[in-house]
Design a protein around this motif. Structure first.
Motif, PDB file in Angstrom:
ATOM      1  N   GLY A  24      -1.498  -5.775  -8.323  1.00 43.86           N
ATOM      2  CA  GLY A  24      -1.065  -4.844  -7.290  1.00 43.86           C
ATOM      3  C   GLY A  24      -2.237  -4.107  -6.673  1.00 43.86           C
ATOM      4  O   GLY A  24      -2.288  -3.884  -5.462  1.00 43.86           O
ATOM      5  N   GLY A  25      -3.210  -3.748  -7.514  1.00 41.88           N
ATOM      6  CA  GLY A  25      -4.409  -3.086  -7.011  1.00 41.88           C
ATOM      7  C   GLY A  25      -5.238  -4.007  -6.136  1.00 41.88           C
ATOM      8  O   GLY A  25      -5.812  -3.582  -5.125  1.00 41.88           O
ATOM      9  N   VAL A  26      -5.324  -5.274  -6.522  1.00 39.67           N
ATOM     10  CA  VAL A  26      -6.054  -6.252  -5.717  1.00 39.67           C
ATOM     11  C   VAL A  26      -5.414  -6.396  -4.338  1.00 39.67           C
ATOM     12  O   VAL A  26      -6.104  -6.450  -3.313  1.00 39.67           O
ATOM     13  N   LEU A  27      -4.080  -6.450  -4.288  1.00 42.86           N
ATOM     14  CA  LEU A  27      -3.387  -6.562  -3.009  1.00 42.86           C
ATOM     15  C   LEU A  27      -3.671  -5.351  -2.131  1.00 42.86           C
ATOM     16  O   LEU A  27      -3.943  -5.489  -0.934  1.00 42.86           O
ATOM     17  N   ALA A  28      -3.621  -4.159  -2.703  1.00 43.22           N
ATOM     18  CA  ALA A  28      -3.885  -2.948  -1.930  1.00 43.22           C
ATOM     19  C   ALA A  28      -5.312  -2.954  -1.387  1.00 43.22           C
ATOM     20  O   ALA A  28      -5.562  -2.587  -0.239  1.00 43.22           O
ATOM     21  N   GLU A  29      -6.262  -3.395  -2.211  1.00 48.83           N
ATOM     22  CA  GLU A  29      -7.649  -3.458  -1.770  1.00 48.83           C
ATOM     23  C   GLU A  29      -7.830  -4.520  -0.684  1.00 48.83           C
ATOM     24  O   GLU A  29      -8.586  -4.324   0.277  1.00 48.83           O
ATOM     25  N   ALA A  30      -7.116  -5.639  -0.807  1.00 47.95           N
ATOM     26  CA  ALA A  30      -7.198  -6.681   0.208  1.00 47.95           C
ATOM     27  C   ALA A  30      -6.672  -6.168   1.544  1.00 47.95           C
ATOM     28  O   ALA A  30      -7.237  -6.472   2.607  1.00 47.95           O
ATOM     29  N   GLU A  31      -5.590  -5.388   1.512  1.00 48.97           N
ATOM     30  CA  GLU A  31      -5.049  -4.814   2.737  1.00 48.97           C
ATOM     31  C   GLU A  31      -6.066  -3.862   3.372  1.00 48.97           C
ATOM     32  O   GLU A  31      -6.233  -3.830   4.592  1.00 48.97           O
ATOM     33  N   ARG A  32      -6.750  -3.083   2.552  1.00 47.45           N
ATOM     34  CA  ARG A  32      -7.764  -2.153   3.080  1.00 47.45           C
ATOM     35  C   ARG A  32      -8.902  -2.924   3.728  1.00 47.45           C
ATOM     36  O   ARG A  32      -9.363  -2.590   4.831  1.00 47.45           O
ATOM     37  N   ILE A  33      -9.375  -3.971   3.055  1.00 45.99           N
ATOM     38  CA  ILE A  33     -10.469  -4.779   3.585  1.00 45.99           C
ATOM     39  C   ILE A  33     -10.060  -5.439   4.900  1.00 45.99           C
ATOM     40  O   ILE A  33     -10.826  -5.498   5.864  1.00 45.99           O
ATOM     41  N   GLY A  34      -8.816  -5.934   4.956  1.00 43.13           N
ATOM     42  CA  GLY A  34      -8.331  -6.554   6.183  1.00 43.13           C
ATOM     43  C   GLY A  34      -8.285  -5.576   7.340  1.00 43.13           C
ATOM     44  O   GLY A  34      -8.666  -5.906   8.461  1.00 43.13           O
ATOM     45  N   SER A  35      -7.813  -4.355   7.069  1.00 40.91           N
ATOM     46  CA  SER A  35      -7.738  -3.336   8.110  1.00 40.91           C
ATOM     47  C   SER A  35      -9.126  -2.980   8.641  1.00 40.91           C
ATOM     48  O   SER A  35      -9.329  -2.861   9.859  1.00 40.91           O
ATOM     49  N   GLN A  36     -10.093  -2.825   7.736  1.00 38.26           N
ATOM     50  CA  GLN A  36     -11.456  -2.509   8.150  1.00 38.26           C
ATOM     51  C   GLN A  36     -12.080  -3.660   8.931  1.00 38.26           C
ATOM     52  O   GLN A  36     -12.828  -3.449   9.891  1.00 38.26           O
ATOM     53  N   SER A  37     -11.776  -4.882   8.522  1.00 42.79           N
ATOM     54  CA  SER A  37     -12.315  -6.054   9.229  1.00 42.79           C
ATOM     55  C   SER A  37     -11.818  -6.096  10.665  1.00 42.79           C
ATOM     56  O   SER A  37     -12.584  -6.391  11.598  1.00 42.79           O
ATOM     57  N   VAL A  38     -10.520  -5.819  10.857  1.00 41.09           N
ATOM     58  CA  VAL A  38      -9.951  -5.822  12.201  1.00 41.09           C
ATOM     59  C   VAL A  38     -10.653  -4.796  13.087  1.00 41.09           C
ATOM     60  O   VAL A  38     -10.972  -5.065  14.257  1.00 41.09           O
ATOM     61  N   LYS A  39     -10.941  -3.630  12.555  1.00 43.17           N
ATOM     62  CA  LYS A  39     -11.621  -2.589  13.324  1.00 43.17           C
ATOM     63  C   LYS A  39     -13.033  -3.024  13.699  1.00 43.17           C
ATOM     64  O   LYS A  39     -13.471  -2.831  14.842  1.00 43.17           O
ATOM     65  N   ARG A  40     -13.760  -3.621  12.742  1.00 41.38           N
ATOM     66  CA  ARG A  40     -15.135  -4.062  13.030  1.00 41.38           C
ATOM     67  C   ARG A  40     -15.142  -5.191  14.061  1.00 41.38           C
ATOM     68  O   ARG A  40     -15.991  -5.229  14.957  1.00 41.38           O
ATOM     69  N   LEU A  41     -14.186  -6.110  13.944  1.00 37.39           N
ATOM     70  CA  LEU A  41     -14.118  -7.219  14.887  1.00 37.39           C
ATOM     71  C   LEU A  41     -13.819  -6.730  16.300  1.00 37.39           C
ATOM     72  O   LEU A  41     -14.399  -7.215  17.278  1.00 37.39           O
ATOM     73  N   ALA A  42     -12.913  -5.760  16.404  1.00 37.45           N
ATOM     74  CA  ALA A  42     -12.580  -5.214  17.715  1.00 37.45           C
ATOM     75  C   ALA A  42     -13.783  -4.505  18.334  1.00 37.45           C
ATOM     76  O   ALA A  42     -14.060  -4.639  19.532  1.00 37.45           O
TER      77      ALA A  42
END
Length: 216
Positions: free
Chosen positions: A162-180
């Protein structure tokens, strides 16, 4: 759990309760679960969905209307197609269940959602192999670790996942911001985590499990 079904932490259980009841009803039918999974990935019309899942259009349209009435999807546009108006939908949000509410779902409903998720996983893997992207990156990650756990270990491992999933969601959100910000195109990926009881217990290896090479 299906990848599009998130399990809430204890802190989020109370807030998730109202959403869970509606989603439980929406996903009680396997076709609705499949449709919602598709609309979490893309905007599509009932006609397109019918072709994707090889089902009759009237059946798909019926379940799309049910999802719309339950406020799980929204209409985003219409288009003229062969003399008819085609409606295009997208999911409003990812299905979200607390641990408590997931346990309260009938086994048949949980099984239906799991069936859809596993089919989507298989489709993703098959497509990646066919398109030669599965081994494109040498640092792709693939493991299989047979374990024998007691009840405490089972719970502890699920907490870690569950912690890994939460961290993956955080990483994905940050990636989207950097890509934009950089106006760049991202790397399409799929994250699959599985933890389940095997049909028969296996003798643990001396190390407690085996791990396939990370790089090949």
């Amino acid at each position: 759990m299906p990848e599009w079904v998130m399990v809430a932490s204890d802190m989020a259980k109370e807030q998730a309760g109202l959403v869970d009841a509606r989603l439980a009803k929406a996903l009680s039918h396997p076709m609705r679960a499949h449709i919602l999974a598709i609309l979490n990935d893309r905007v599509a019309s009932p006609n397109e969905i019918a072709g994707m899942i090889n089902e009759r259009l009237p059946n798909v349209s019926y379940h799309v209307r049910a999802l719309h009435e339950l406020e799980c999807i929204e209409l985003v546009r219409t288009a003229q197609r062969r003399g008819a108006i085609e409606h295009y939908y997208r999911a409003l949000k990812r299905p979200f269940f607390s641990d408590r509410d997931w346990r309260r779902l009938p086994q048949s409903a949980r099984q239906a959602m799991s069936d859809v998720a596993l089919q989507l996983v298989w489709n993703d893997v098959s497509s990646a192999i066919e398109e030669n992207t599965f081994e494109r990156r040498p640092d792709r990650y693939l493991t299989r670790s047979p374990l024998v756990l007691d009840e405490r270990g089972w719970g502890e491992l699920n907490e870690v996942l569950g912690g890994v999933l939460a961290e993956a969601e955080r990483i994905g959100s940050q990636s989207v911001k950097r890509l934009a910000k950089a106006d760049e195109i991202g790397i399409p990926t799929r994250l699959v985590m599985m933890h389940f009881e095997a049909p028969e217990a296996e003798e643990p290896e001396p190390s407690g499990g085996s791990r396939q090479p990370r790089k090949r």
